[in-house]
Write a protein that holds these residues in place. Structure first.
Motif, PDB file in Angstrom:
ATOM      1  N   VAL A  37      32.354 -49.001  -3.471  1.00 34.59           N
ATOM      2  CA  VAL A  37      31.508 -47.822  -3.653  1.00 34.59           C
ATOM      3  C   VAL A  37      31.866 -46.749  -2.627  1.00 34.59           C
ATOM      4  CG1 VAL A  37      29.152 -46.958  -3.656  1.00 34.59           C
ATOM      5  CG2 VAL A  37      29.649 -49.165  -4.662  1.00 34.59           C
ATOM      6  N   LEU A  38      31.854 -47.096  -1.345  1.00 33.92           N
ATOM      7  CA  LEU A  38      32.213 -46.133  -0.297  1.00 33.92           C
ATOM      8  C   LEU A  38      33.726 -46.188  -0.103  1.00 33.92           C
ATOM      9  CD1 LEU A  38      29.497 -46.818   2.409  1.00 33.92           C
ATOM     10  CD2 LEU A  38      29.524 -45.029   0.703  1.00 33.92           C
ATOM     11  N   GLN A  39      34.420 -45.141  -0.519  1.00 30.38           N
ATOM     12  CA  GLN A  39      35.871 -45.163  -0.411  1.00 30.38           C
ATOM     13  C   GLN A  39      36.355 -44.707   0.959  1.00 30.38           C
ATOM     14  OE1 GLN A  39      36.982 -42.898  -3.856  1.00 30.38           O
ATOM     15  NE2 GLN A  39      36.661 -44.642  -5.204  1.00 30.38           N
ATOM     16  N   LYS A  40      35.814 -43.586   1.460  1.00 31.02           N
ATOM     17  CA  LYS A  40      36.176 -43.149   2.807  1.00 31.02           C
ATOM     18  C   LYS A  40      35.175 -42.111   3.293  1.00 31.02           C
ATOM     19  CE  LYS A  40      39.422 -39.567   1.343  1.00 31.02           C
ATOM     20  NZ  LYS A  40      40.786 -39.080   1.444  1.00 31.02           N
ATOM     21  N   PRO A  41      34.979 -42.020   4.615  1.00 32.69           N
ATOM     22  CA  PRO A  41      34.130 -40.956   5.145  1.00 32.69           C
ATOM     23  C   PRO A  41      34.880 -39.634   5.116  1.00 32.69           C
ATOM     24  CG  PRO A  41      34.962 -42.292   6.929  1.00 32.69           C
ATOM     25  CD  PRO A  41      35.413 -42.938   5.654  1.00 32.69           C
ATOM     26  N   LEU A  42      34.161 -38.545   4.928  1.00 29.04           N
ATOM     27  CA  LEU A  42      34.768 -37.221   4.915  1.00 29.04           C
ATOM     28  C   LEU A  42      34.503 -36.552   6.254  1.00 29.04           C
ATOM     29  CD1 LEU A  42      33.674 -36.127   1.347  1.00 29.04           C
ATOM     30  CD2 LEU A  42      35.878 -37.025   2.060  1.00 29.04           C
TER      31      LEU A  42
ATOM     32  N   TYR B  61      25.647 -37.287   6.667  1.00 30.22           N
ATOM     33  CA  TYR B  61      27.009 -37.811   6.686  1.00 30.22           C
ATOM     34  C   TYR B  61      27.565 -37.784   5.276  1.00 30.22           C
ATOM     35  CZ  TYR B  61      25.599 -39.424  11.261  1.00 30.22           C
ATOM     36  OH  TYR B  61      25.145 -39.462  12.547  1.00 30.22           O
ATOM     37  N   ALA B  62      28.851 -37.460   5.140  1.00 28.66           N
ATOM     38  CA  ALA B  62      29.469 -37.326   3.821  1.00 28.66           C
ATOM     39  C   ALA B  62      30.501 -38.421   3.605  1.00 28.66           C
ATOM     40  CB  ALA B  62      30.124 -35.959   3.685  1.00 28.66           C
ATOM     41  N   PHE B  63      30.545 -38.912   2.364  1.00 28.91           N
ATOM     42  CA  PHE B  63      31.486 -39.959   1.978  1.00 28.91           C
ATOM     43  C   PHE B  63      32.105 -39.617   0.627  1.00 28.91           C
ATOM     44  CE2 PHE B  63      28.383 -42.046   4.647  1.00 28.91           C
ATOM     45  CZ  PHE B  63      29.144 -42.873   5.442  1.00 28.91           C
ATOM     46  N   GLN B  64      33.358 -40.020   0.446  1.00 28.36           N
ATOM     47  CA  GLN B  64      33.936 -40.028  -0.890  1.00 28.36           C
ATOM     48  C   GLN B  64      33.548 -41.360  -1.490  1.00 28.36           C
ATOM     49  OE1 GLN B  64      38.097 -39.118  -1.184  1.00 28.36           O
ATOM     50  NE2 GLN B  64      38.255 -40.051  -3.200  1.00 28.36           N
ATOM     51  N   VAL B  65      32.941 -41.323  -2.674  1.00 29.26           N
ATOM     52  CA  VAL B  65      32.422 -42.538  -3.290  1.00 29.26           C
ATOM     53  C   VAL B  65      33.050 -42.728  -4.668  1.00 29.26           C
ATOM     54  CG1 VAL B  65      30.237 -42.445  -2.041  1.00 29.26           C
ATOM     55  CG2 VAL B  65      30.409 -41.330  -4.240  1.00 29.26           C
ATOM     56  N   ASP B  66      32.845 -43.906  -5.224  1.00 22.21           N
ATOM     57  CA  ASP B  66      33.314 -44.203  -6.567  1.00 22.21           C
ATOM     58  C   ASP B  66      32.673 -43.227  -7.549  1.00 22.21           C
ATOM     59  OD1 ASP B  66      34.557 -45.652  -8.683  1.00 22.21           O
ATOM     60  OD2 ASP B  66      32.680 -46.729  -9.020  1.00 22.21           O
ATOM     61  N   LYS B  67      33.456 -42.732  -8.493  1.00 23.75           N
ATOM     62  CA  LYS B  67      32.986 -41.696  -9.411  1.00 23.75           C
ATOM     63  C   LYS B  67      31.812 -42.160 -10.271  1.00 23.75           C
ATOM     64  CE  LYS B  67      35.441 -40.003 -12.963  1.00 23.75           C
ATOM     65  NZ  LYS B  67      36.550 -39.338 -13.662  1.00 23.75           N
TER      66      LYS B  67
ATOM     67  N   TRP C 293      36.741 -36.277  -8.241  1.00 23.85           N
ATOM     68  CA  TRP C 293      36.167 -37.292  -7.373  1.00 23.85           C
ATOM     69  C   TRP C 293      34.706 -36.954  -7.085  1.00 23.85           C
ATOM     70  CZ3 TRP C 293      35.108 -35.834  -2.128  1.00 23.85           C
ATOM     71  CH2 TRP C 293      35.607 -34.587  -1.771  1.00 23.85           C
ATOM     72  N   LYS C 294      34.004 -37.902  -6.501  1.00 18.91           N
ATOM     73  CA  LYS C 294      32.570 -37.749  -6.244  1.00 18.91           C
ATOM     74  C   LYS C 294      32.315 -37.770  -4.749  1.00 18.91           C
ATOM     75  CE  LYS C 294      28.218 -39.483  -8.069  1.00 18.91           C
ATOM     76  NZ  LYS C 294      27.643 -40.463  -8.998  1.00 18.91           N
ATOM     77  N   LYS C 295      31.478 -36.839  -4.293  1.00 21.90           N
ATOM     78  CA  LYS C 295      31.107 -36.748  -2.882  1.00 21.90           C
ATOM     79  C   LYS C 295      29.625 -37.060  -2.758  1.00 21.90           C
ATOM     80  CE  LYS C 295      31.671 -32.639  -1.061  1.00 21.90           C
ATOM     81  NZ  LYS C 295      31.872 -31.418  -0.238  1.00 21.90           N
ATOM     82  N   ALA C 296      29.265 -37.820  -1.733  1.00 23.06           N
ATOM     83  CA  ALA C 296      27.858 -38.121  -1.461  1.00 23.06           C
ATOM     84  C   ALA C 296      27.524 -37.677  -0.050  1.00 23.06           C
ATOM     85  CB  ALA C 296      27.589 -39.608  -1.610  1.00 23.06           C
TER      86      ALA C 296
END
Length: 96
Positions: free
Chosen positions: A4-9, A23-29, A78-81
């Motif tokens: 789910v959490l791919q990498k921190p941005l 805090y921002a993360f690139q997450v699974d779409k 891609w999806k950002k959270a």
């Protein structure tokens, strides 16, 4: 399912948001907000998640010049959270 959490941005703008507890993360779409919250609590057990904002980042054109000419393409969608914490703190650089 993918992670789910791919990498921190980490950008200048998002680093400024970290001072506010966001805090921002690139997450699974295809991850939902509850999936993201569960993944945050699994990876960082000493934080309490307040709110999660998600956004789909659109595809952008991309190209480069090569010996055979110009090659066109597109970046992937891609999806950002952006995760707002009630309490606790996340240190991205301690994991390096």
């Amino acid at each position: 399912m993918k992670e789910v959490l791919q990498k921190p941005l980490i950008t200048e703008k998002l680093t400024r948001l970290q001072e506010e507890g966001k805090y921002a993360f690139q997450v699974d779409k295809y991850a939902s907000k509850t999936d993201i919250k569960r993944a945050i609590l699994d990876r960082y057990p000493d934080v309490e998640v307040g709110k999660i904002n998600t956004m789909i980042m659109p595809s952008k054109p991309k190209g480069r010049f090569t010996a055979s000419g110009y090659v066109e393409g597109r970046k992937k969608v891609w999806k950002k959270a952006i995760v707002t914490l009630k309490e606790g703190e996340i240190d991205f650089f301690s994991e390096i």
